[in-house]
Scaffold this motif. Structure first.
Motif, PDB file in Angstrom:
ATOM      1  N   MET A   1       0.847  -1.192   0.000  1.00 22.72           N
ATOM      2  CA  MET A   1       0.000   0.000   0.000  1.00 22.72           C
ATOM      3  C   MET A   1       0.884   1.243   0.000  1.00 22.72           C
ATOM      4  N   THR A   2       0.573   2.214  -0.870  1.00 17.45           N
ATOM      5  CA  THR A   2       1.395   3.412  -0.970  1.00 17.45           C
ATOM      6  C   THR A   2       0.797   4.619  -0.256  1.00 17.45           C
ATOM      7  N   MET A   3      -0.504   4.579   0.042  1.00 21.65           N
ATOM      8  CA  MET A   3      -1.132   5.747   0.674  1.00 21.65           C
ATOM      9  C   MET A   3      -2.342   5.325   1.486  1.00 21.65           C
ATOM     10  N   ILE A   4      -2.468   5.899   2.675  1.00 20.35           N
ATOM     11  CA  ILE A   4      -3.693   5.848   3.470  1.00 20.35           C
ATOM     12  C   ILE A   4      -4.039   7.295   3.789  1.00 20.35           C
ATOM     13  N   LEU A   5      -5.251   7.704   3.464  1.00 16.10           N
ATOM     14  CA  LEU A   5      -5.595   9.119   3.559  1.00 16.10           C
ATOM     15  C   LEU A   5      -7.022   9.262   4.069  1.00 16.10           C
ATOM     16  N   PHE A   6      -7.227  10.248   4.927  1.00 15.86           N
ATOM     17  CA  PHE A   6      -8.550  10.581   5.440  1.00 15.86           C
ATOM     18  C   PHE A   6      -8.916  11.962   4.912  1.00 15.86           C
ATOM     19  N   TYR A   7     -10.038  12.014   4.197  1.00 15.32           N
ATOM     20  CA  TYR A   7     -10.396  13.210   3.440  1.00 15.32           C
ATOM     21  C   TYR A   7     -11.778  13.689   3.856  1.00 15.32           C
ATOM     22  N   ASN A   8     -11.874  14.962   4.197  1.00 18.11           N
ATOM     23  CA  ASN A   8     -13.143  15.567   4.592  1.00 18.11           C
ATOM     24  C   ASN A   8     -13.777  16.230   3.372  1.00 18.11           C
ATOM     25  N   TYR A   9     -14.852  15.619   2.887  1.00 22.58           N
ATOM     26  CA  TYR A   9     -15.540  16.185   1.730  1.00 22.58           C
ATOM     27  C   TYR A   9     -17.010  16.400   2.090  1.00 22.58           C
ATOM     28  N   SER A  10     -17.447  17.637   1.989  1.00 22.29           N
ATOM     29  CA  SER A  10     -18.829  18.018   2.336  1.00 22.29           C
ATOM     30  C   SER A  10     -19.169  17.624   3.766  1.00 22.29           C
ATOM     31  N   GLY A  11     -18.174  17.707   4.655  1.00 23.14           N
ATOM     32  CA  GLY A  11     -18.391  17.395   6.059  1.00 23.14           C
ATOM     33  C   GLY A  11     -18.403  15.914   6.371  1.00 23.14           C
ATOM     34  N   ILE A  12     -18.061  15.073   5.400  1.00 26.81           N
ATOM     35  CA  ILE A  12     -18.067  13.618   5.587  1.00 26.81           C
ATOM     36  C   ILE A  12     -16.630  13.100   5.493  1.00 26.81           C
ATOM     37  N   PRO A  13     -16.155  12.341   6.485  1.00 22.36           N
ATOM     38  CA  PRO A  13     -14.789  11.797   6.422  1.00 22.36           C
ATOM     39  C   PRO A  13     -14.731  10.528   5.566  1.00 22.36           C
ATOM     40  N   PHE A  14     -13.932  10.567   4.520  1.00 21.16           N
ATOM     41  CA  PHE A  14     -13.728   9.423   3.636  1.00 21.16           C
ATOM     42  C   PHE A  14     -12.361   8.800   3.921  1.00 21.16           C
ATOM     43  N   ASN A  15     -12.302   7.490   3.906  1.00 19.86           N
ATOM     44  CA  ASN A  15     -11.051   6.756   4.043  1.00 19.86           C
ATOM     45  C   ASN A  15     -10.614   6.327   2.646  1.00 19.86           C
ATOM     46  N   ILE A  16      -9.423   6.763   2.241  1.00 18.42           N
ATOM     47  CA  ILE A  16      -8.927   6.459   0.899  1.00 18.42           C
ATOM     48  C   ILE A  16      -7.578   5.763   1.023  1.00 18.42           C
ATOM     49  N   HIS A  17      -7.407   4.673   0.306  1.00 18.48           N
ATOM     50  CA  HIS A  17      -6.086   4.073   0.245  1.00 18.48           C
ATOM     51  C   HIS A  17      -5.753   3.734  -1.199  1.00 18.48           C
ATOM     52  N   ALA A  18      -4.471   3.675  -1.500  1.00 22.14           N
ATOM     53  CA  ALA A  18      -4.004   3.412  -2.862  1.00 22.14           C
ATOM     54  C   ALA A  18      -2.916   2.358  -2.828  1.00 22.14           C
ATOM     55  N   THR A  19      -2.873   1.556  -3.881  1.00 17.42           N
ATOM     56  CA  THR A  19      -1.816   0.553  -4.028  1.00 17.42           C
ATOM     57  C   THR A  19      -0.928   0.857  -5.227  1.00 17.42           C
ATOM     58  N   GLY A  20      -1.281   1.885  -5.993  1.00 15.32           N
ATOM     59  CA  GLY A  20      -0.470   2.293  -7.132  1.00 15.32           C
ATOM     60  C   GLY A  20       0.356   3.519  -6.807  1.00 15.32           C
ATOM     61  N   ASP A  21       0.971   4.081  -7.826  1.00 17.46           N
ATOM     62  CA  ASP A  21       1.808   5.266  -7.642  1.00 17.46           C
ATOM     63  C   ASP A  21       0.967   6.446  -7.160  1.00 17.46           C
ATOM     64  N   VAL A  22       1.593   7.320  -6.388  1.00 17.96           N
ATOM     65  CA  VAL A  22       0.940   8.527  -5.875  1.00 17.96           C
ATOM     66  C   VAL A  22       1.853   9.715  -6.152  1.00 17.96           C
ATOM     67  N   PHE A  23       1.289  10.775  -6.727  1.00 17.23           N
ATOM     68  CA  PHE A  23       2.060  11.975  -7.051  1.00 17.23           C
ATOM     69  C   PHE A  23       1.423  13.189  -6.387  1.00 17.23           C
ATOM     70  N   LEU A  24       2.258  14.021  -5.769  1.00 17.60           N
ATOM     71  CA  LEU A  24       1.838  15.297  -5.209  1.00 17.60           C
ATOM     72  C   LEU A  24       2.547  16.383  -5.999  1.00 17.60           C
ATOM     73  N   ILE A  25       1.775  17.261  -6.634  1.00 21.85           N
ATOM     74  CA  ILE A  25       2.344  18.295  -7.488  1.00 21.85           C
ATOM     75  C   ILE A  25       2.016  19.663  -6.903  1.00 21.85           C
ATOM     76  N   PHE A  26       3.045  20.495  -6.756  1.00 22.88           N
ATOM     77  CA  PHE A  26       2.891  21.839  -6.198  1.00 22.88           C
ATOM     78  C   PHE A  26       3.399  22.847  -7.227  1.00 22.88           C
ATOM     79  N   ARG A  27       2.599  23.887  -7.459  1.00 23.34           N
ATOM     80  CA  ARG A  27       2.973  24.902  -8.443  1.00 23.34           C
ATOM     81  C   ARG A  27       2.710  26.297  -7.879  1.00 23.34           C
ATOM     82  N   ILE A  28       3.690  27.177  -8.019  1.00 23.90           N
ATOM     83  CA  ILE A  28       3.494  28.570  -7.613  1.00 23.90           C
ATOM     84  C   ILE A  28       2.692  29.280  -8.691  1.00 23.90           C
ATOM     85  N   GLU A  29       1.521  29.786  -8.319  1.00 24.26           N
ATOM     86  CA  GLU A  29       0.636  30.451  -9.265  1.00 24.26           C
ATOM     87  C   GLU A  29       0.865  31.957  -9.317  1.00 24.26           C
ATOM     88  N   HIS A  30       1.178  32.553  -8.164  1.00 22.75           N
ATOM     89  CA  HIS A  30       1.412  34.002  -8.159  1.00 22.75           C
ATOM     90  C   HIS A  30       2.176  34.406  -6.910  1.00 22.75           C
TER      91      HIS A  30
END
Length: 303
Positions: free
Chosen positions: A1-30
């Protein structure tokens, strides 16, 4: 497993996990002079979304329906509850936030301060006594406990760095009586304990530029919490293989630098702690801002 994540969407906590590649991309906009506007995108492959909701409650979807492989809904032991399990080819979570330039603090669009950005470390910044990673209310906040220079090489997807490499050490202070634990299969981790102050972990940087090289398996970056990510754990399976099978610890089993357009050559010499590092090494930090686009990743396979 590459990721275990808890995500709050519309006030509801979702449990998300992934077994494939995971990428985090950050970009300066201004850049408005005092703050940088940052756009963030997390992409996880072979992802599964789990959530338990009261029967009859509408399920809010934040995934692309074309990416759905399987959708299941089953009644649970909880009275009137339904567990949804959605398997996806890929999942994206996007967000945006600000970084205050004078001290590197991450500020959400809600005005909340989440801690220091993990994208770089600048020893000339004065962060006072603010939390380096503010995990409230999930776990106690973590504070900068110091920095280390380590006489080792670190291999990332972007390339090899060091020796030396730099380490920012984070600790909790008097966390109180609550012990926070996470379970994944037969593995159970309790990174935030009880009692007095204790070192939890930290982030690894290139001392020549201050740019992030590797994260921490148990500490989510302050930057991603601005996107309503409650908590996250990332594990690089290539690093795990090298560590456990080859006894090769030059690859960390955590988030790693995958790509960046930063200039690693534009540096200015400054002082840096020399613990565990020979005296002949020079230490540097960046002149101005170097990180324009950075991609941080964990992978499921050997490359």
């Amino acid at each position: 497993m590459t990721m275990i994540l808890f995500y709050n969407y519309s006030g509801i906590p979702f449990n998300i996990h992934a077994t494939g590649d995971v990428f985090l991309i950050f970009r300066i906009e201004h850049d408005n002079g005092t703050h940088l506007g940052i756009a963030f995108r997390l992409t996880a492959y072979n992802a599964t979304v789990d959530v338990i909701m009261e029967n009859g409650t509408g399920l809010p979807a934040f995934w692309n329906e074309s990416e759905v492989v399987s959708f299941k809904a089953n009644k649970t032991w909880w009275l009137g509850g339904v567990e949804y399990k959605i398997i996806l080819k890929s999942l994206e979570i996007r967000g945006s936030y600000y970084i205050r330039k004078r001290d590197g603090m991450v500020i959400g669009r809600d005005g909340r301060t989440y801690g220091h950005t993990f994208l770089w470390y600048d020893p000339t910044e004065n962060i006072d006594d603010a939390p380096y990673v503010n995990l409230t209310p999930v776990a106690p906040p973590l504070y900068l406990n110091g920095t280390l220079g380590i006489d080792k090489k670190l291999v990332t997807y972007y390339g090899a760095f060091g020796p030396p490499i730099g380490r920012v050490v984070l600790a909790q202070r008097d966390p109180g009586p609550i012990r926070v634990c996470f379970s994944a299969g037969n593995r159970r981790e309790c990174p935030f304990g009880t009692g007095g102050s204790e070192i939890i972990g930290g982030f690894t940087y290139d001392p020549a530029s201050g740019i992030i090289l590797a994260g921490d398996m148990l500490i989510p970056p302050a930057d991603i919490r601005t996107a309503d990510i409650i908590y996250a754990l990332f594990s690089d399976l290539k690093g795990c293989y090298f560590n456990e099978v080859n006894a090769d610890y030059s690859v960390y089993p955590v988030l790693q630098l995958y790509d960046t357009n930063a200039d690693f050559e534009a540096v200015e010499e400054v002082s840096f702690p020399r613990q565990e590092v020979p005296s002949e090494y020079a230490y540097y930090t960046s002149i101005g801002l170097l990180v324009l686009v950075s991609v941080i990743a964990v992978a499921r396979r050997r490359r």
